[in-house]
Design a protein around this motif. Structure first.
Motif, PDB file in Angstrom:
ATOM      1  N   ALA A 183      17.732  10.609  -3.941  1.00  0.00           N
ATOM      2  CA  ALA A 183      17.312  11.843  -4.619  1.00  0.00           C
ATOM      3  C   ALA A 183      17.583  11.753  -6.119  1.00  0.00           C
ATOM      4  N   THR A 184      18.776  11.277  -6.491  1.00  0.00           N
ATOM      5  CA  THR A 184      19.111  11.135  -7.914  1.00  0.00           C
ATOM      6  C   THR A 184      18.240  10.073  -8.572  1.00  0.00           C
ATOM      7  N   ALA A 185      18.081   8.934  -7.906  1.00  0.00           N
ATOM      8  CA  ALA A 185      17.265   7.854  -8.463  1.00  0.00           C
ATOM      9  C   ALA A 185      15.841   8.339  -8.729  1.00  0.00           C
ATOM     10  N   ASN A 186      15.261   9.002  -7.760  1.00  0.00           N
ATOM     11  CA  ASN A 186      13.873   9.445  -7.902  1.00  0.00           C
ATOM     12  C   ASN A 186      13.732  10.520  -8.985  1.00  0.00           C
ATOM     13  N   ARG A 187      14.759  11.349  -9.132  1.00  0.00           N
ATOM     14  CA  ARG A 187      14.706  12.399 -10.161  1.00  0.00           C
ATOM     15  C   ARG A 187      14.701  11.777 -11.558  1.00  0.00           C
ATOM     16  N   PHE A 188      15.516  10.758 -11.792  1.00  0.00           N
ATOM     17  CA  PHE A 188      15.580  10.123 -13.105  1.00  0.00           C
ATOM     18  C   PHE A 188      14.375   9.216 -13.359  1.00  0.00           C
ATOM     19  N   LEU A 189      13.849   8.619 -12.292  1.00  0.00           N
ATOM     20  CA  LEU A 189      12.660   7.776 -12.447  1.00  0.00           C
ATOM     21  C   LEU A 189      11.409   8.596 -12.713  1.00  0.00           C
ATOM     22  N   GLY A 190      11.328   9.748 -12.059  1.00  0.00           N
ATOM     23  CA  GLY A 190      10.110  10.548 -12.135  1.00  0.00           C
ATOM     24  C   GLY A 190       9.097  10.171 -11.075  1.00  0.00           C
ATOM     25  N   LEU A 229       0.071  -0.541   2.657  1.00  0.00           N
ATOM     26  CA  LEU A 229      -0.217  -1.893   3.112  1.00  0.00           C
ATOM     27  C   LEU A 229      -1.136  -2.577   2.107  1.00  0.00           C
ATOM     28  N   ASN A 230      -0.689  -3.748   1.620  1.00  0.00           N
ATOM     29  CA  ASN A 230      -1.456  -4.502   0.622  1.00  0.00           C
ATOM     30  C   ASN A 230      -1.940  -3.613  -0.524  1.00  0.00           C
ATOM     31  N   PRO A 231      -1.009  -2.918  -1.176  1.00  0.00           N
ATOM     32  CA  PRO A 231      -1.412  -1.968  -2.217  1.00  0.00           C
ATOM     33  C   PRO A 231      -1.870  -2.676  -3.477  1.00  0.00           C
ATOM     34  N   GLU A 232      -2.555  -1.930  -4.320  1.00  0.00           N
ATOM     35  CA  GLU A 232      -2.928  -2.447  -5.632  1.00  0.00           C
ATOM     36  C   GLU A 232      -1.812  -2.098  -6.610  1.00  0.00           C
ATOM     37  N   THR A 233      -0.577  -2.295  -6.188  1.00  0.00           N
ATOM     38  CA  THR A 233       0.634  -1.980  -6.949  1.00  0.00           C
ATOM     39  C   THR A 233       0.435  -0.721  -7.775  1.00  0.00           C
ATOM     40  N   GLN A 234       0.381   0.389  -7.098  1.00  0.00           N
ATOM     41  CA  GLN A 234       0.159   1.646  -7.786  1.00  0.00           C
ATOM     42  C   GLN A 234       1.486   2.353  -7.997  1.00  0.00           C
ATOM     43  N   PRO A 235       1.926   2.454  -9.247  1.00  0.00           N
ATOM     44  CA  PRO A 235       3.271   2.921  -9.534  1.00  0.00           C
ATOM     45  C   PRO A 235       3.545   4.349  -9.134  1.00  0.00           C
ATOM     46  N   THR A 236       2.526   5.193  -9.136  1.00  0.00           N
ATOM     47  CA  THR A 236       2.773   6.591  -8.785  1.00  0.00           C
ATOM     48  C   THR A 236       2.479   6.837  -7.307  1.00  0.00           C
ATOM     49  N   GLY A 237       2.283   5.781  -6.559  1.00  0.00           N
ATOM     50  CA  GLY A 237       2.020   5.921  -5.132  1.00  0.00           C
ATOM     51  C   GLY A 237       0.654   5.393  -4.771  1.00  0.00           C
ATOM     52  N   PRO A 238       0.501   4.962  -3.529  1.00  0.00           N
ATOM     53  CA  PRO A 238      -0.799   4.453  -3.078  1.00  0.00           C
ATOM     54  C   PRO A 238      -1.860   5.542  -3.090  1.00  0.00           C
ATOM     55  N   LYS A 239      -3.098   5.118  -3.081  1.00  0.00           N
ATOM     56  CA  LYS A 239      -4.196   6.081  -3.029  1.00  0.00           C
ATOM     57  C   LYS A 239      -4.152   6.855  -1.720  1.00  0.00           C
ATOM     58  N   PRO A 240      -4.547   8.130  -1.760  1.00  0.00           N
ATOM     59  CA  PRO A 240      -4.622   8.892  -0.512  1.00  0.00           C
ATOM     60  C   PRO A 240      -5.452   8.145   0.518  1.00  0.00           C
ATOM     61  N   GLY A 241      -4.969   8.130   1.733  1.00  0.00           N
ATOM     62  CA  GLY A 241      -5.669   7.414   2.790  1.00  0.00           C
ATOM     63  C   GLY A 241      -5.032   6.076   3.076  1.00  0.00           C
ATOM     64  N   ASN A 242      -4.310   5.515   2.078  1.00  0.00           N
ATOM     65  CA  ASN A 242      -3.621   4.244   2.278  1.00  0.00           C
ATOM     66  C   ASN A 242      -2.131   4.431   2.519  1.00  0.00           C
TER      67      ASN A 242
END
Length: 321
Positions: free
Chosen positions: A179-186, A233-246
């Motif tokens: 929780a702390t890590a994610n809060r500081f990372l954004g 799975l096999n993401p396009e390294t998306q830093p804010t999260g994978p695309k919806p559906g993946n």
């Protein structure tokens, strides 16, 4: 964002370059304040933002104990995080002993000015450069006056905030405080691994897992325990999260698996409502919430009962995602 990996002969003529220099490990909220400052400055003068970073990490070259470095982001992850932040150019400078041994004057004249012709350089009050860390903000400012570029200071408050944030993030990840890590990372902390074969015990008790091999020795891996996670799975390294559906939901265990007399640390992910052969594929894991520590149970029946409880807890944690 354009990524440049060589200096000689490959860099463009930057347009009124607003430059900053740093490792930008994790590209957390503090880093993004610097990027916002760069973008604001570039917008005023019709210029471009240019971040200079180094690879490998300078501490791997100059540290007496180079193997102790653990990073929040690998270079590919950092590239995508900076792209998501809206940076115009990223220059990845190969860092070696020759580069490290430049004098401060060589660093400014032969590297910074020669290759970038900056309009503005934005650095922290404590920024050091050149052999023996002899160069500082005041020296760079004096060179700026003679060479024709501005030097602007990142406030002491923001620099301290960045240092504290990076330290807290690393400590939080190591100590299960997602929780702390994610809060500081954004954003949720994430890492990737290749799915390899395990002992297939999980499938015999109704919880098949994807066992992961982490290829980057530098990547900081969370502390032992059970986590609610989302995975791609096999993401396009998306830093804010994978695309919806993946995006899949699941739970992850990191540890020695004491109930089955495990001898080595493993990372295994149970993906909910998923039944595919994914050996050899890349799984990107996003930490959402820590659930519990590692426990030795009295047999597989007790372990299975706890895993059922973990699944329910994870489902509740992930309900809004």
């Amino acid at each position: 964002m354009k990524v440049h990996r060589e200096l000689a002969g490959s860099l463009p003529e930057f347009k009124k370059a607003v430059v900053t220099i740093g490792t930008f490990d994790g590209v957390h909220l503090g880093h993004r304040q610097i990027i916002a400052q760069m973008k604001e400055e570039a917008a005023k003068i019709g210029g471009e933002t240019v971040i200079i970073t180094f690879h490998p990490h300078p501490r791997k070259i100059v540290s007496s104990v180079p193997g102790d470095i653990k990073l929040l982001s690998t270079l590919p992850e950092k590239i995508h995080l900076l792209e998501a932040a809206g940076v115009d150019h990223l220059v990845v400078v190969p860092f070696d002993h020759r580069f490290a041994n430049q004098t401060a004057e060589q660093y400014v004249k032969d590297f910074l000015y020669h290759y970038f012709k900056p309009h503005t350089v934005i650095i922290g009050y404590d920024h050091r450069f050149g052999k023996g860390r002899e160069g500082d903000y005041h020296l760079l400012k004096s060179y700026g006056q003679s060479l024709g570029f501005e030097v602007k200071e990142i406030s002491e408050q923001l620099i301290n905030e960045i240092v504290v944030s990076s330290t807290r993030i690393r400590r939080a990840i190591a100590e299960n405080d997602s929780a702390t890590a994610n809060r500081f990372l954004g954003y949720p902390y994430f890492f990737e691994g290749v799915v390899i074969e395990g002992n297939k015990l999980g499938r015999t008790i109704g919880f098949p897992t994807a066992n992961l091999h982490i290829s980057s020795e530098e990547k900081l891996i969370p502390g032992n325990g059970v986590y609610a996670v989302t995975v791609a799975l096999n993401p396009e390294t998306q830093p804010t999260g994978p695309k919806p559906g993946n995006l899949y939901k699941g739970m992850m265990n990191i540890g020695l698996r004491p109930t089955v007399d495990g001898k080595k640390r493993v990372i295994e992910v149970n993906i909910f409502d998923f039944n595919k052969d994914i050996y050899g594929q890349i799984l990107q894991v996003h930490l959402q919430q820590y659930l519990r520590g590692e426990v030795k149970f009295n047999g597989l029946d007790e372990l299975k009962a706890q895993l059922n409880q973990d699944r329910q807890d994870a489902i509740r944690c992930l309900a809004g995602i």
